[in-house]
Scaffold this active site. Structure first.
Site, mmCIF file in Angstrom:
data_model
loop_
_atom_site.group_PDB
_atom_site.id
_atom_site.type_symbol
_atom_site.label_atom_id
_atom_site.label_comp_id
_atom_site.label_asym_id
_atom_site.label_seq_id
_atom_site.Cartn_x
_atom_site.Cartn_y
_atom_site.Cartn_z
ATOM 1 N N GLY A 76 0.824 -1.216 0.000
ATOM 2 C CA GLY A 76 0.000 0.000 0.000
ATOM 3 C C GLY A 76 0.852 1.257 0.000
ATOM 4 N N ARG B 288 1.228 -4.902 -5.763
ATOM 5 C CA ARG B 288 1.295 -6.193 -5.075
ATOM 6 C C ARG B 288 1.685 -7.196 -6.150
ATOM 7 N NH1 ARG B 288 -2.627 -3.459 -1.816
ATOM 8 N NH2 ARG B 288 -1.671 -3.308 0.239
ATOM 9 N N ASP C 95 4.999 -4.881 6.375
ATOM 10 C CA ASP C 95 5.641 -6.124 6.785
ATOM 11 C C ASP C 95 5.585 -7.199 5.702
ATOM 12 O OD1 ASP C 95 2.840 -6.087 7.544
ATOM 13 O OD2 ASP C 95 3.208 -8.054 8.421
ATOM 14 N N THR D 16 3.841 2.768 5.618
ATOM 15 C CA THR D 16 2.436 2.338 5.686
ATOM 16 C C THR D 16 1.677 3.303 6.579
ATOM 17 O OG1 THR D 16 0.927 0.669 6.602
ATOM 18 C CG2 THR D 16 3.139 0.667 7.472
ATOM 19 N N ASP E 108 -0.763 2.619 8.484
ATOM 20 C CA ASP E 108 -1.416 1.954 9.621
ATOM 21 C C ASP E 108 -0.657 2.022 10.940
ATOM 22 O OD1 ASP E 108 -3.691 1.236 8.292
ATOM 23 O OD2 ASP E 108 -2.869 -0.658 7.576
ATOM 24 N N ASP F 3 1.236 -0.088 12.282
ATOM 25 C CA ASP F 3 1.023 -1.326 13.030
ATOM 26 C C ASP F 3 2.205 -2.283 12.927
ATOM 27 O OD1 ASP F 3 0.686 -1.860 10.370
ATOM 28 O OD2 ASP F 3 -1.034 -3.181 10.630
ATOM 29 N N ARG G 71 -7.722 -2.303 8.902
ATOM 30 C CA ARG G 71 -8.362 -3.623 8.861
ATOM 31 C C ARG G 71 -8.032 -4.435 10.109
ATOM 32 N NH1 ARG G 71 -6.876 -5.790 3.146
ATOM 33 N NH2 ARG G 71 -5.994 -3.713 3.108
HETATM 34 P P1 ADP Z 1 2.664 -4.476 2.727
HETATM 35 O O1 ADP Z 1 4.110 -4.474 2.372
HETATM 36 O O2 ADP Z 1 2.082 -3.102 2.706
HETATM 37 O O3 ADP Z 1 2.407 -5.241 3.999
HETATM 38 P P2 ADP Z 1 1.646 -6.739 1.147
HETATM 39 O O4 ADP Z 1 1.431 -7.609 2.335
HETATM 40 O O5 ADP Z 1 0.600 -6.717 0.091
HETATM 41 O O6 ADP Z 1 1.878 -5.211 1.544
HETATM 42 O O7 ADP Z 1 3.033 -7.176 0.493
HETATM 43 C C1 ADP Z 1 3.537 -6.517 -0.647
HETATM 44 C C2 ADP Z 1 4.220 -7.507 -1.558
HETATM 45 O O8 ADP Z 1 5.327 -8.116 -0.875
HETATM 46 C C3 ADP Z 1 3.368 -8.688 -1.986
HETATM 47 O O9 ADP Z 1 2.521 -8.386 -3.078
HETATM 48 C C4 ADP Z 1 4.431 -9.691 -2.391
HETATM 49 O O10 ADP Z 1 4.961 -9.401 -3.663
HETATM 50 C C5 ADP Z 1 5.514 -9.445 -1.331
HETATM 51 N N1 ADP Z 1 5.339 -10.393 -0.213
HETATM 52 C C6 ADP Z 1 4.467 -10.310 0.816
HETATM 53 N N2 ADP Z 1 4.565 -11.388 1.642
HETATM 54 C C7 ADP Z 1 5.530 -12.179 1.103
HETATM 55 C C8 ADP Z 1 6.082 -13.447 1.464
HETATM 56 N N3 ADP Z 1 5.674 -14.128 2.561
HETATM 57 N N4 ADP Z 1 7.051 -13.954 0.660
HETATM 58 C C9 ADP Z 1 7.476 -13.286 -0.429
HETATM 59 N N5 ADP Z 1 6.977 -12.105 -0.835
HETATM 60 C C10 ADP Z 1 6.011 -11.542 -0.082
#
Ligand code: ADP
Length: 323
Positions: A11, A72, A103, A126, A128, A130, A172
């Site tokens: 995000g 993403r 994260d 982010t 949030d 969090d 969320r």
């Molecule tokens: P944020 O970084 O804001 O928490 P996401 O959880 O959507 O957002 O994660 C962003 C991107 O990071 C995902 O679309 C994916 O490409 C990568 N990612 C997230 N979790 C994993 C994971 N467990 N292993 C590998 N890549 C990941």
């Protein structure tokens, strides 16, 4: 190490541009070539990389969003996607990566490091607030102020028409934005995923407010509240009480954009420089956080293992001052 890369992932958050600018300029200052990678891990896999110099990041400190775009990326969850990303980095001679995101993005960075030895440093981007390892994330302060301004605006209408408003803000899994914006906006009640919501007690709060002479009220609801979203809660209140005529406003993605506050710009600028210094010093698998007023390096895993929750003292503040 001569070449480093920077990307924004997950995000978007206000202040990401300030962080990119700091990474690019600090990298240049340290004699490194910095590559900007578009659309997060997706751009990395696709080879959407370009060299960025100090002039390429002029004027972006005041812009919300991320000029590198964010995304993403499903393919990055698979080892083959990450192997392709590692090949792209090798082709450009990039040995170190700054990942600005939440994260989830850090988990990806950790995997890239563990499997391919790429040095990775995370910056918390982010709204949030969090993720663990830092008191504040880049973007939270701006989002919180946006939500507070929304409450101020709603207050004018609520007052003029003697109405009760339910305002839904993002979060969320976290009620952090709701809690801070609610206190700052002087809301009558704040409903968060962290605290079980009881419709009877929401009704009691409204009734008590009326009994004490309040004609209008604003109740802030975090989108992930356990009793449902703001529409669900307004409906339940209408069904179970005399308060049938309420209004619901959902702030939604309006909270994400906008020019970052001074706090977010300075935080992102400091963190961006620290990330480059950390890479140059051979650090990896770490995130930059802020503890009090000092920047700190923490293991990436702290982001998801030790998630930040708001101080329970804030609940007391909200309860006493919302009365
Ligand atoms: P944020 O970084 O804001 O928490 P996401 O959880 O959507 O957002 O994660 C962003 C991107 O990071 C995902 O679309 C994916 O490409 C990568 N990612 C997230 N979790 C994993 C994971 N467990 N292993 C590998 N890549 C990941």
């Amino acid at each position: 190490m001569k070449h480093i890369g920077v990307l924004t992932s997950g995000g978007d958050a206000p202040g990401m541009n300030a962080a990119i600018r700091a990474v690019v300029r600090a990298g240049s200052h340290a004699g490194l070539t910095v590559f900007g990678i578009e659309r997060g891990y997706q751009g990395l896999i696709d080879g959407a990389l370009r060299e960025l110099g100090p002039r390429d990041v002029g004027g972006i400190i005041r812009q919300g969003g991320t000029f590198l775009h964010s995304a993403r990326c499903k393919a990055f969850y698979d080892a083959e996607g990450r192997a392709q990303a590692a090949r792209q980095l090798a082709a450009h001679g990039i040995e170190g990566l700054v990942v600005i995101g939440g994260d989830g993005s850090y988990r990806g960075a950790q995997a890239l490091h563990d499997e391919h030895g790429i040095r990775c440093i995370g910056l918390p981007g982010t709204i949030d607030n969090d993720i663990g390892g830092t008191d504040y994330t880049i973007g939270f302060d701006t989002a919180m102020n946006t939500a507070m301004e929304a409450i101020d605006r709603l207050r004018d209408t609520a007052f003029s028409h003697d109405r009760i408003f339910f305002l839904e803000v993002m979060g969320r899994h976290s009620g952090y934005i709701a809690m801070i914006a609610g206190i700052a906006g002087g809301s009558e009640d704040i409903l968060t995923p962290e605290e079980p919501t009881n419709i009877d007690s929401v009704i009691r709060t409204i009734r008590d407010g009326r009994d004490r002479g309040k004609q209008s009220m604003i109740i802030v609801v975090a989108e992930g509240d356990d009793a449902g979203n703001a529409f669900d809660i307004a409906k339940a209140v209408a069904e179970q009480s005399e308060f049938k005529d309420t209004r619901v406003t959902v702030l939604g993605h309006l909270q994400r954009g906008g020019s970052p506050t001074a706090f977010d710009r300075v935080l992102a600028s400091r963190m961006g420089i620290r990330a480059v210094e950390a890479l140059a010093a051979g650090e990896t698998g770490q995130m930059v956080g802020i503890s009090g007023t000092r920047l700190v390096l923490r293991p990436l895993a702290e982001a998801w293992e030790n998630r930040t929750v708001f101080d329970p003292e804030l609940l007391k503040v909200a309860q006493i001052l919302g009365s």
